[in-house]
Write a protein that holds these residues in place. Structure first.
Motif, PDB file in Angstrom:
ATOM      1  N   LYS A 128       1.049  -1.036   0.215  1.00 13.81           N
ATOM      2  CA  LYS A 128       0.197  -0.027   0.071  1.00 13.81           C
ATOM      3  C   LYS A 128       0.940   1.234  -0.011  1.00 13.81           C
ATOM      4  CE  LYS A 128      -3.967   2.343   0.684  1.00 13.81           C
ATOM      5  NZ  LYS A 128      -5.116   2.370  -0.075  1.00 13.81           N
ATOM      6  N   ILE A 129       0.766   1.990  -0.956  1.00  8.75           N
ATOM      7  CA  ILE A 129       1.440   3.201  -0.931  1.00  8.75           C
ATOM      8  C   ILE A 129       0.531   4.504  -0.679  1.00  8.75           C
ATOM      9  CG2 ILE A 129       2.665   4.825  -2.395  1.00  8.75           C
ATOM     10  CD1 ILE A 129       3.475   2.399  -4.334  1.00  8.75           C
ATOM     11  N   ILE A 130       0.991   5.027   0.495  1.00  2.00           N
ATOM     12  CA  ILE A 130       0.088   6.255   1.018  1.00  2.00           C
ATOM     13  C   ILE A 130       0.939   7.661   0.638  1.00  2.00           C
ATOM     14  CG2 ILE A 130      -0.877   7.498   2.628  1.00  2.00           C
ATOM     15  CD1 ILE A 130      -1.430   4.781   4.080  1.00  2.00           C
ATOM     16  N   ASP A 181      -4.894  -7.547   2.824  1.00  2.00           N
ATOM     17  CA  ASP A 181      -3.682  -8.443   2.930  1.00  2.00           C
ATOM     18  C   ASP A 181      -2.346  -7.900   2.381  1.00  2.00           C
ATOM     19  OD1 ASP A 181      -4.647  -8.172   0.114  1.00  2.00           O
ATOM     20  OD2 ASP A 181      -4.136 -10.223  -0.265  1.00  2.00           O
ATOM     21  N   TYR A 182      -2.057  -6.501   2.777  1.00  2.00           N
ATOM     22  CA  TYR A 182      -1.060  -5.862   2.419  1.00  2.00           C
ATOM     23  C   TYR A 182       0.246  -6.390   3.150  1.00  2.00           C
ATOM     24  CZ  TYR A 182      -3.936  -2.444   0.179  1.00  2.00           C
ATOM     25  OH  TYR A 182      -5.035  -1.763  -0.568  1.00  2.00           O
ATOM     26  N   GLU A 183       1.469  -6.582   2.612  1.00  6.36           N
ATOM     27  CA  GLU A 183       2.566  -6.989   3.186  1.00  6.36           C
ATOM     28  C   GLU A 183       3.504  -5.925   3.911  1.00  6.36           C
ATOM     29  OE1 GLU A 183       4.637 -10.436   1.138  1.00  6.36           O
ATOM     30  OE2 GLU A 183       3.257  -9.965  -0.314  1.00  6.36           O
ATOM     31  N   LEU A 184       3.197  -4.701   3.135  1.00  4.34           N
ATOM     32  CA  LEU A 184       3.990  -3.468   3.643  1.00  4.34           C
ATOM     33  C   LEU A 184       3.380  -2.135   3.160  1.00  4.34           C
ATOM     34  CD1 LEU A 184       7.070  -3.048   4.597  1.00  4.34           C
ATOM     35  CD2 LEU A 184       7.806  -2.613   2.341  1.00  4.34           C
ATOM     36  N   ILE A 185       3.630  -1.076   4.055  1.00  4.03           N
ATOM     37  CA  ILE A 185       2.801   0.102   3.779  1.00  4.03           C
ATOM     38  C   ILE A 185       4.137   1.129   3.359  1.00  4.03           C
ATOM     39  CG2 ILE A 185       1.604   2.171   4.680  1.00  4.03           C
ATOM     40  CD1 ILE A 185      -0.139   0.056   6.308  1.00  4.03           C
ATOM     41  N   ALA A 186       4.026   1.675   2.207  1.00  2.98           N
ATOM     42  CA  ALA A 186       5.219   2.555   1.784  1.00  2.98           C
ATOM     43  C   ALA A 186       4.527   4.144   2.016  1.00  2.98           C
ATOM     44  CB  ALA A 186       5.631   2.326   0.445  1.00  2.98           C
ATOM     45  N   VAL A 200       2.150   5.288  13.673  1.00  2.00           N
ATOM     46  CA  VAL A 200       2.052   4.120  14.624  1.00  2.00           C
ATOM     47  C   VAL A 200       2.002   2.887  13.439  1.00  2.00           C
ATOM     48  CG1 VAL A 200       1.406   2.386  16.038  1.00  2.00           C
ATOM     49  CG2 VAL A 200       1.469   4.696  16.676  1.00  2.00           C
ATOM     50  N   ALA A 201       2.831   2.030  13.060  1.00  2.00           N
ATOM     51  CA  ALA A 201       2.419   0.800  12.275  1.00  2.00           C
ATOM     52  C   ALA A 201       1.841  -0.218  13.333  1.00  2.00           C
ATOM     53  CB  ALA A 201       4.090   0.130  12.016  1.00  2.00           C
ATOM     54  N   ARG A 202       0.539  -0.337  12.894  1.00  2.00           N
ATOM     55  CA  ARG A 202      -0.291  -1.606  13.444  1.00  2.00           C
ATOM     56  C   ARG A 202       0.328  -2.837  13.218  1.00  2.00           C
ATOM     57  NH1 ARG A 202      -2.220   2.212  16.612  1.00  2.00           N
ATOM     58  NH2 ARG A 202      -3.572   3.770  15.593  1.00  2.00           N
ATOM     59  N   SER A 203      -0.420  -3.640  12.372  1.00  2.00           N
ATOM     60  CA  SER A 203       0.301  -5.082  12.246  1.00  2.00           C
ATOM     61  C   SER A 203       1.107  -5.241  10.982  1.00  2.00           C
ATOM     62  CB  SER A 203      -1.089  -6.061  12.061  1.00  2.00           C
ATOM     63  OG  SER A 203      -1.900  -5.569  10.840  1.00  2.00           O
ATOM     64  N   ILE A 204       0.827  -4.049  10.188  1.00  2.00           N
ATOM     65  CA  ILE A 204       1.919  -3.910   8.775  1.00  2.00           C
ATOM     66  C   ILE A 204       2.979  -3.369   8.976  1.00  2.00           C
ATOM     67  CG2 ILE A 204       1.612  -3.680   6.386  1.00  2.00           C
ATOM     68  CD1 ILE A 204      -1.275  -3.819   6.805  1.00  2.00           C
ATOM     69  N   PRO A 205       4.372  -3.481   8.639  1.00  2.00           N
ATOM     70  CA  PRO A 205       5.347  -2.727   8.600  1.00  2.00           C
ATOM     71  C   PRO A 205       5.264  -1.559   7.860  1.00  2.00           C
ATOM     72  CG  PRO A 205       6.008  -4.658   7.529  1.00  2.00           C
ATOM     73  CD  PRO A 205       4.649  -4.828   8.255  1.00  2.00           C
ATOM     74  N   ILE A 206       6.072  -0.512   8.142  1.00  2.00           N
ATOM     75  CA  ILE A 206       6.017   0.834   7.279  1.00  2.00           C
ATOM     76  C   ILE A 206       7.348   1.115   6.889  1.00  2.00           C
ATOM     77  CG2 ILE A 206       5.607   3.347   7.379  1.00  2.00           C
ATOM     78  CD1 ILE A 206       3.433   2.905   9.534  1.00  2.00           C
ATOM     79  N   ILE A 207       7.386   1.530   5.821  1.00  2.00           N
ATOM     80  CA  ILE A 207       8.696   2.152   5.171  1.00  2.00           C
ATOM     81  C   ILE A 207       8.516   3.795   4.682  1.00  2.00           C
ATOM     82  CG2 ILE A 207      10.433   2.238   3.140  1.00  2.00           C
ATOM     83  CD1 ILE A 207      11.041   0.009   4.942  1.00  2.00           C
ATOM     84  N   TRP A 342      15.118  -0.420  -0.461  1.00  2.00           N
ATOM     85  CA  TRP A 342      15.618   0.466   0.385  1.00  2.00           C
ATOM     86  C   TRP A 342      16.690   0.050   1.340  1.00  2.00           C
ATOM     87  CZ3 TRP A 342      14.525  -2.263   4.807  1.00  2.00           C
ATOM     88  CH2 TRP A 342      13.347  -3.480   4.476  1.00  2.00           C
ATOM     89  N   ASP A 343      17.612   0.788   1.992  1.00  2.00           N
ATOM     90  CA  ASP A 343      18.259   0.527   2.909  1.00  2.00           C
ATOM     91  C   ASP A 343      18.181   1.523   4.228  1.00  2.00           C
ATOM     92  OD1 ASP A 343      19.947   2.915   2.736  1.00  2.00           O
ATOM     93  OD2 ASP A 343      20.629   1.988   0.954  1.00  2.00           O
ATOM     94  N   GLU A 344      18.792   1.149   5.373  1.00  2.00           N
ATOM     95  CA  GLU A 344      18.514   2.118   6.322  1.00  2.00           C
ATOM     96  C   GLU A 344      19.287   3.224   6.626  1.00  2.00           C
ATOM     97  OE1 GLU A 344      18.827  -0.062  10.204  1.00  2.00           O
ATOM     98  OE2 GLU A 344      17.617  -1.545   9.702  1.00  2.00           O
ATOM     99  N   ASP A 345      20.043   3.693   5.509  1.00  2.00           N
ATOM    100  CA  ASP A 345      20.637   4.740   5.485  1.00  2.00           C
ATOM    101  C   ASP A 345      19.580   5.914   4.994  1.00  2.00           C
ATOM    102  OD1 ASP A 345      22.957   4.200   6.395  1.00  2.00           O
ATOM    103  OD2 ASP A 345      23.852   3.301   4.498  1.00  2.00           O
ATOM    104  N   ASP A 346      18.847   5.613   3.914  1.00  2.00           N
ATOM    105  CA  ASP A 346      17.934   6.416   3.423  1.00  2.00           C
ATOM    106  C   ASP A 346      16.644   6.095   3.789  1.00  2.00           C
ATOM    107  OD1 ASP A 346      20.040   7.781   1.919  1.00  2.00           O
ATOM    108  OD2 ASP A 346      19.993   6.105   0.545  1.00  2.00           O
ATOM    109  N   PHE A 347      15.934   5.113   4.311  1.00  2.00           N
ATOM    110  CA  PHE A 347      14.835   4.963   4.359  1.00  2.00           C
ATOM    111  C   PHE A 347      14.640   4.503   6.097  1.00  2.00           C
ATOM    112  CE2 PHE A 347      15.178   4.530   0.004  1.00  2.00           C
ATOM    113  CZ  PHE A 347      13.937   5.036  -0.348  1.00  2.00           C
ATOM    114  N   LEU A 348      13.325   4.616   6.785  1.00  2.00           N
ATOM    115  CA  LEU A 348      13.267   4.048   7.960  1.00  2.00           C
ATOM    116  C   LEU A 348      12.373   2.824   7.771  1.00  2.00           C
ATOM    117  CD1 LEU A 348      13.400   4.313  11.210  1.00  2.00           C
ATOM    118  CD2 LEU A 348      11.471   5.673  11.040  1.00  2.00           C
ATOM    119  N   TYR A 349      12.481   1.743   8.360  1.00  2.00           N
ATOM    120  CA  TYR A 349      11.523   0.485   8.431  1.00  2.00           C
ATOM    121  C   TYR A 349      11.023   0.555   9.848  1.00  2.00           C
ATOM    122  CZ  TYR A 349      10.074  -4.264   8.299  1.00  2.00           C
ATOM    123  OH  TYR A 349       9.559  -5.500   7.987  1.00  2.00           O
TER     124      TYR A 349
END
Length: 368
Positions: A128-130, A181-186, A200-207, A342-349
């Protein structure tokens, strides 16, 4: 690398260290010092896994440890002139070389570059892209080329004027994803006047990109943004989406008619709450920000009616006696966000159950 992945690696390393210490205790190998050394390196690497703020440093520590183990293994077999063994489980130079090819060379790459030479993120995923509609054209183009299944939700550009409302709107969109059934929210946002802080990330991780605002996304990196800002600190940037979906000034430029209406409405609100004198003071303070701008820059993303965007930016510059400039934009950060490269230098997981927080340092945001 996510926190969960780092914990998994740490557990494996701790178990490996335990096996090494156990084997050394019972002298399973003729050189008792090798296994304790391997165990210590594994423990050191395991500890490094829990410091994920800078993933490249963690990766280099782990890569160095594995590379050192392989080199020590080879050196030991050469010293003892043990070149060939009858079993794969017995130490020998041949087995040491095979170990070096399988583990040592990849570890050397990680040691030098700070990242693994392959990615686990290549599998097709539903995301899901918001995003802010200012990024509409770029997000849609990147999504059209992505191998992932994407569902795009574009939010009103004007929400930037009210960070609390922006935060509530994004959180509401995230919460609506729970039954799907999203695996990730961007998130196609930066910190945006703290509008994404406390999400807050509920049950789905956020990038989310590590950026103060979407200008960094249009320029392709924080490094380029910092370079542009240092060279031209009084610059207001215009992108295709920023021009087409403008609603107010968003503390980044201003269009006279919308600008005036916004401040008239704010003045009425302040007048009711704080009285005439305080209302005038607050409005004066808010109006001072644009007085520091001396340059209007069109970021050419190669999308939309480029000539119309140039004309618009020129008119803004002329109306305020600003310098006009044009620079080439970059799709790098946006494409990496959509393609999950993505990597942790440019993005937050952000792991489920955690929230986005302002870090007050060069990382801009952190997981809380």
């Amino acid at each position: 690398m996510s926190f969960g992945a780092r914990v998994s690696i740490a557990i494996i390393l701790i178990l490996t260290a335990a096996v090494c210490f156990f084997a050394a205790t019972f002298h399973f190998l003729r050189n008792g010092w090798i296994l304790p050394l391997i165990g210590v390196l594994c423990l050191f690497s395991a500890l490094a896994c829990f410091h994920g703020k800078h993933s490249s440093i963690v990766n280099r520590i782990i890569g160095t440890a594995i590379f050192a183990i392989c080199v020590i293994y080879i050196a030991n077999e050469i010293i003892h002139r043990n070149f060939i063994s009858s079993s794969q489980t017995e130490p020998s130079l041949l087995n040491a070389m095979q170990c070096f090819l399988c583990w040592g060379l990849p570890a050397a790459y990680v040691m030098v570059f700070g990242k693994i030479p392959f990615s686990f993120k290549s599998a097709k995923r539903k995301i899901k892209i918001i995003a802010c509609e200012a990024l509409s054209y770029e997000i849609k183009q990147a999504a059209a080329k992505s191998r992932h299944e994407t569902d795009i939700e574009l939010l009103a550009f004007g929400l930037h004027n009210t960070p609390d409302e922006l935060r509530d709107t994004i959180q509401s969109q995230i919460d609506e994803c729970e039954d799907q059934d999203y695996e990730l929210i961007a998130l196609g946002y930066g910190l945006c006047s703290r509008g994404t802080a406390d999400i807050v990330a509920r049950s789905i991780p956020i990038i989310i990109p590590r950026a103060h605002d979407c200008i960094t996304l249009f320029l392709g990196s924080r490094e380029r943004y910092n370079k542009e800002f240092a060279a031209h600190p009084g610059t207001y940037y215009y992108s295709p989406g920023w021009i087409d979906f403008k609603e107010g000034d968003v503390q980044q430029g201003f269009i006279d008619d919308v600008h005036e209406r916004n401040y008239q409405e704010k003045y009425r609100q302040y007048l009711e709450k704080y009285g005439e004198e305080n209302a005038k003071y607050l409005i004066e303070q808010e109006q001072q920000w644009y007085q520091h701008y001396t340059r209007a820059t069109f970021i050419n993303m190669g999308l939309g009616d480029i000539e119309a965007y140039r004309k618009f930016t020129h008119e803004i510059a002329d109306s305020h006696n600003w310098e006009y400039a044009e620079i080439e934009g970059s799709m790098s950060l946006i494409e990496r966000l959509v393609n999950l490269q993505w990597d942790e230098d440019d993005f937050l997981y952000v792991e489920p159950g955690h929230k986005i927080a302002e870090s007050f340092d060069e990382d801009i945001i952190r997981e809380d």
